[in-house]
Design a protein around this motif. Structure first.
Motif, PDB file in Angstrom:
ATOM      1  N   LEU A 125      49.804  -5.089  34.273  1.00  0.00           N
ATOM      2  CA  LEU A 125      48.725  -5.691  33.502  1.00  0.00           C
ATOM      3  C   LEU A 125      48.098  -6.898  34.187  1.00  0.00           C
ATOM      4  N   ARG A 126      48.692  -7.374  35.289  1.00  0.00           N
ATOM      5  CA  ARG A 126      48.226  -8.624  35.909  1.00  0.00           C
ATOM      6  C   ARG A 126      46.766  -8.570  36.306  1.00  0.00           C
ATOM      7  N   ASP A 127      46.333  -7.466  36.872  1.00  0.00           N
ATOM      8  CA  ASP A 127      44.946  -7.344  37.333  1.00  0.00           C
ATOM      9  C   ASP A 127      44.161  -6.309  36.533  1.00  0.00           C
ATOM     10  N   MET A 128      44.680  -5.922  35.385  1.00  0.00           N
ATOM     11  CA  MET A 128      44.023  -4.879  34.595  1.00  0.00           C
ATOM     12  C   MET A 128      42.926  -5.472  33.719  1.00  0.00           C
ATOM     13  N   ALA A 129      41.825  -4.752  33.621  1.00  0.00           N
ATOM     14  CA  ALA A 129      40.773  -5.165  32.695  1.00  0.00           C
ATOM     15  C   ALA A 129      41.265  -4.973  31.261  1.00  0.00           C
ATOM     16  N   GLY A 130      40.930  -5.906  30.401  1.00  0.00           N
ATOM     17  CA  GLY A 130      41.397  -5.829  29.022  1.00  0.00           C
ATOM     18  C   GLY A 130      42.851  -6.185  28.866  1.00  0.00           C
ATOM     19  N   ARG A 131      43.380  -7.028  29.778  1.00  0.00           N
ATOM     20  CA  ARG A 131      44.796  -7.364  29.735  1.00  0.00           C
ATOM     21  C   ARG A 131      45.157  -8.146  28.481  1.00  0.00           C
ATOM     22  N   LYS A 132      44.220  -8.938  27.938  1.00  0.00           N
ATOM     23  CA  LYS A 132      44.526  -9.695  26.725  1.00  0.00           C
ATOM     24  C   LYS A 132      44.743  -8.778  25.532  1.00  0.00           C
ATOM     25  N   ILE A 133      43.915  -7.736  25.447  1.00  0.00           N
ATOM     26  CA  ILE A 133      44.100  -6.770  24.358  1.00  0.00           C
ATOM     27  C   ILE A 133      45.420  -6.021  24.534  1.00  0.00           C
ATOM     28  N   ALA A 134      45.692  -5.620  25.780  1.00  0.00           N
ATOM     29  CA  ALA A 134      46.945  -4.911  26.054  1.00  0.00           C
ATOM     30  C   ALA A 134      48.144  -5.793  25.747  1.00  0.00           C
ATOM     31  N   ARG A 135      48.051  -7.075  26.069  1.00  0.00           N
ATOM     32  CA  ARG A 135      49.148  -7.997  25.772  1.00  0.00           C
ATOM     33  C   ARG A 135      49.370  -8.108  24.268  1.00  0.00           C
ATOM     34  N   SER A 136      48.307  -8.145  23.506  1.00  0.00           N
ATOM     35  CA  SER A 136      48.446  -8.227  22.046  1.00  0.00           C
ATOM     36  C   SER A 136      49.094  -6.974  21.473  1.00  0.00           C
ATOM     37  N   VAL A 137      48.690  -5.808  21.993  1.00  0.00           N
ATOM     38  CA  VAL A 137      49.266  -4.553  21.513  1.00  0.00           C
ATOM     39  C   VAL A 137      50.754  -4.490  21.827  1.00  0.00           C
ATOM     40  N   ILE A 138      51.126  -4.901  23.037  1.00  0.00           N
ATOM     41  CA  ILE A 138      52.530  -4.869  23.432  1.00  0.00           C
ATOM     42  C   ILE A 138      53.349  -5.869  22.623  1.00  0.00           C
ATOM     43  N   PHE A 139      52.755  -7.012  22.307  1.00  0.00           N
ATOM     44  CA  PHE A 139      53.479  -8.059  21.583  1.00  0.00           C
ATOM     45  C   PHE A 139      53.625  -7.746  20.097  1.00  0.00           C
ATOM     46  N   PHE A 140      52.781  -6.865  19.558  1.00  0.00           N
ATOM     47  CA  PHE A 140      52.741  -6.627  18.114  1.00  0.00           C
ATOM     48  C   PHE A 140      54.095  -6.227  17.518  1.00  0.00           C
ATOM     49  N   PRO A 141      54.875  -5.313  18.140  1.00  0.00           N
ATOM     50  CA  PRO A 141      56.157  -4.955  17.510  1.00  0.00           C
ATOM     51  C   PRO A 141      57.086  -6.142  17.274  1.00  0.00           C
ATOM     52  N   HIS A 142      56.964  -7.175  18.107  1.00  0.00           N
ATOM     53  CA  HIS A 142      57.830  -8.345  17.919  1.00  0.00           C
ATOM     54  C   HIS A 142      57.447  -9.143  16.680  1.00  0.00           C
ATOM     55  N   LEU A 143      56.209  -8.984  16.213  1.00  0.00           N
ATOM     56  CA  LEU A 143      55.769  -9.722  15.033  1.00  0.00           C
ATOM     57  C   LEU A 143      56.281  -9.090  13.744  1.00  0.00           C
ATOM     58  N   VAL A 144      56.628  -7.823  13.795  1.00  0.00           N
ATOM     59  CA  VAL A 144      57.095  -7.116  12.604  1.00  0.00           C
ATOM     60  C   VAL A 144      58.587  -7.336  12.462  1.00  0.00           C
ATOM     61  N   ASN A 145      59.016  -7.591  11.253  1.00  0.00           N
ATOM     62  CA  ASN A 145      60.431  -7.824  11.004  1.00  0.00           C
ATOM     63  C   ASN A 145      61.248  -6.611  11.399  1.00  0.00           C
ATOM     64  N   ALA A 146      62.408  -6.864  12.030  1.00  0.00           N
ATOM     65  CA  ALA A 146      63.270  -5.769  12.488  1.00  0.00           C
ATOM     66  C   ALA A 146      63.757  -4.905  11.335  1.00  0.00           C
ATOM     67  N   MET A 147      63.879  -5.482  10.162  1.00  0.00           N
ATOM     68  CA  MET A 147      64.320  -4.711   8.999  1.00  0.00           C
ATOM     69  C   MET A 147      63.308  -3.614   8.657  1.00  0.00           C
ATOM     70  N   ILE A 148      62.013  -3.917   8.826  1.00  0.00           N
ATOM     71  CA  ILE A 148      60.983  -2.910   8.548  1.00  0.00           C
ATOM     72  C   ILE A 148      61.111  -1.750   9.521  1.00  0.00           C
ATOM     73  N   PHE A 149      61.349  -2.066  10.796  1.00  0.00           N
ATOM     74  CA  PHE A 149      61.537  -0.999  11.767  1.00  0.00           C
ATOM     75  C   PHE A 149      62.772  -0.168  11.444  1.00  0.00           C
ATOM     76  N   GLY A 150      63.823  -0.818  10.973  1.00  0.00           N
ATOM     77  CA  GLY A 150      65.013  -0.076  10.608  1.00  0.00           C
ATOM     78  C   GLY A 150      64.757   0.899   9.481  1.00  0.00           C
ATOM     79  N   VAL A 151      64.012   0.450   8.470  1.00  0.00           N
ATOM     80  CA  VAL A 151      63.691   1.326   7.336  1.00  0.00           C
ATOM     81  C   VAL A 151      62.790   2.467   7.793  1.00  0.00           C
ATOM     82  N   LEU A 152      61.751   2.151   8.567  1.00  0.00           N
ATOM     83  CA  LEU A 152      60.832   3.191   9.029  1.00  0.00           C
ATOM     84  C   LEU A 152      61.530   4.202   9.932  1.00  0.00           C
TER      85      LEU A 152
END
Length: 319
Positions: free
Chosen positions: A116-143
């Motif tokens: 992602l270092r030289d990829m266009a749209g790296r900020k959007i890609a970084r947000s997408v990759i970071f999103f699972p960390h924002l969700v509580n692990a308990m929700i992932f366990g249930v899902l």
């Protein structure tokens, strides 16, 4: 002439005394401000963290059910832990989470950082990759339990594809590997963000020098990127070491999705073992054993952090 020659020395001594008196005044002011500003924070920290930690160490040397008198047993709880196969299994699972999942996280995170270092749209890609960390692990366990159950989404899709005998995803032997995969997916975005910040701070002229010297991608990685982000790797390693020993929610929720309430013992970490030992309704609570388990986890983290700091210590590179 003599009086005139002595004047600079007198002035210098006077300035030196004034400087020392000014410095002493600042030191006295800092000491006066220490109590009203730092004192309450230290008191708060001691009451909420230091005090309970010391009390837990004391409980680990006793036999206590949470009510009634305590019976001092010395190192008896620690000796029992190392002869308890369930604790040893939980401790082994914790080490797997620490080293195996940790290695997977750092390999994937660093790979994504380089991609992602030289990829266009790296900020959007970084947000997408970071999103699972924002969700509580308990929700992932249930899902995950909902999606992977015998009549869940995954098996339904496999049935549409003609798979008549789909795997038993929630079989006890498969639960812990699935937990490891989910933890890798959930946590990778967090460490990718940290590593990307470390790579982003490298000045562009380093890459320009590499291009002028004819360095290939491997040489640029070895001689520029890794040395200049080594301290970031060290910080990430310490953070994961501390986090891995505290993993509880996703094991409890996802393991409990099998319908047994308490997760199967094959999936337990030391955090789950400590909780069940202290609060399980199936037997008399053993707060002494639970505290001993928690203290051993703390000792493991402390030793590993010290070792990591020593192993990964390098001379600071200023840029």
């Amino acid at each position: 002439m003599t009086q005139t020659a002595a004047m600079p020395g007198v002035a210098g001594r006077g300035a030196s005394r004034a400087s020392r008196s000014g410095g002493n005044a600042i030191d006295r002011a800092r000491k006066r401000l220490f109590v009203p500003f730092v004192g309450p924070a230290l008191l708060f920290y001691s009451l909420l963290f230091v005090g309970p930690a010391v009390y837990a160490i004391w409980i680990s040397f006793t036999k206590w059910s949470g009510a009634g008198p305590m019976e001092f047993v010395g190192f008896g709880n620690y000796i029992r832990l190392f002869s308890d196969q369930l604790f040893l299994k939980s401790f082994g699972n914790t080490l797997l989470l620490l080293f195996v999942v940790g290695a997977a996280i750092f390999i994937v995170s660093f790979g994504l950082t380089l991609v992602l270092r030289d990829m266009a749209g790296r900020k959007i890609a970084r947000s997408v990759i970071f999103f699972p960390h924002l969700v509580n692990a308990m929700i992932f366990g249930v899902l995950a339990g909902f999606v992977l159950n015998p009549g869940g989404l995954v098996n339904t899709l496999l049935g549409w594809l003609g798979v008549t005998d789909p795997p038993a995803w929630l079989a006890q032997d498969n639960l812990f590997p699935l937990i490891m995969v989910m933890l890798t997916w959930i946590t990778t975005g967090y460490y990718t963000t940290i590593l990307m910040a470390g790579v982003d701070r490298i000045p562009p002229y380093y890459y320009e020098d590499c291009a002028l010297a004819g360095a290939n991608a491997w040489q640029r990685l070895r001689y520029v990127i890794l040395p200049l982000t080594w301290d970031v790797f060290g910080t990430c390693a310490v953070l994961w070491t501390i986090s891995s020993v505290k993993i509880f929610e996703i094991i409890w929720i996802f393991g409990g999705s099998t319908g047994q309430g308490i997760p199967p013992t094959q999936t337990w970490s030391t955090a789950v073992y400590t909780y069940v030992t202290a609060f399980s309704g199936e037997s008399i609570p053993a707060y002494g054993m639970a505290s001993a388990s928690a203290i051993l986890s703390l000792a493991l983290v402390s030793v590993l952090v010290v070792l990591l700091r020593r192993v990964m210590k390098r001379d600071a590179i200023e840029f």
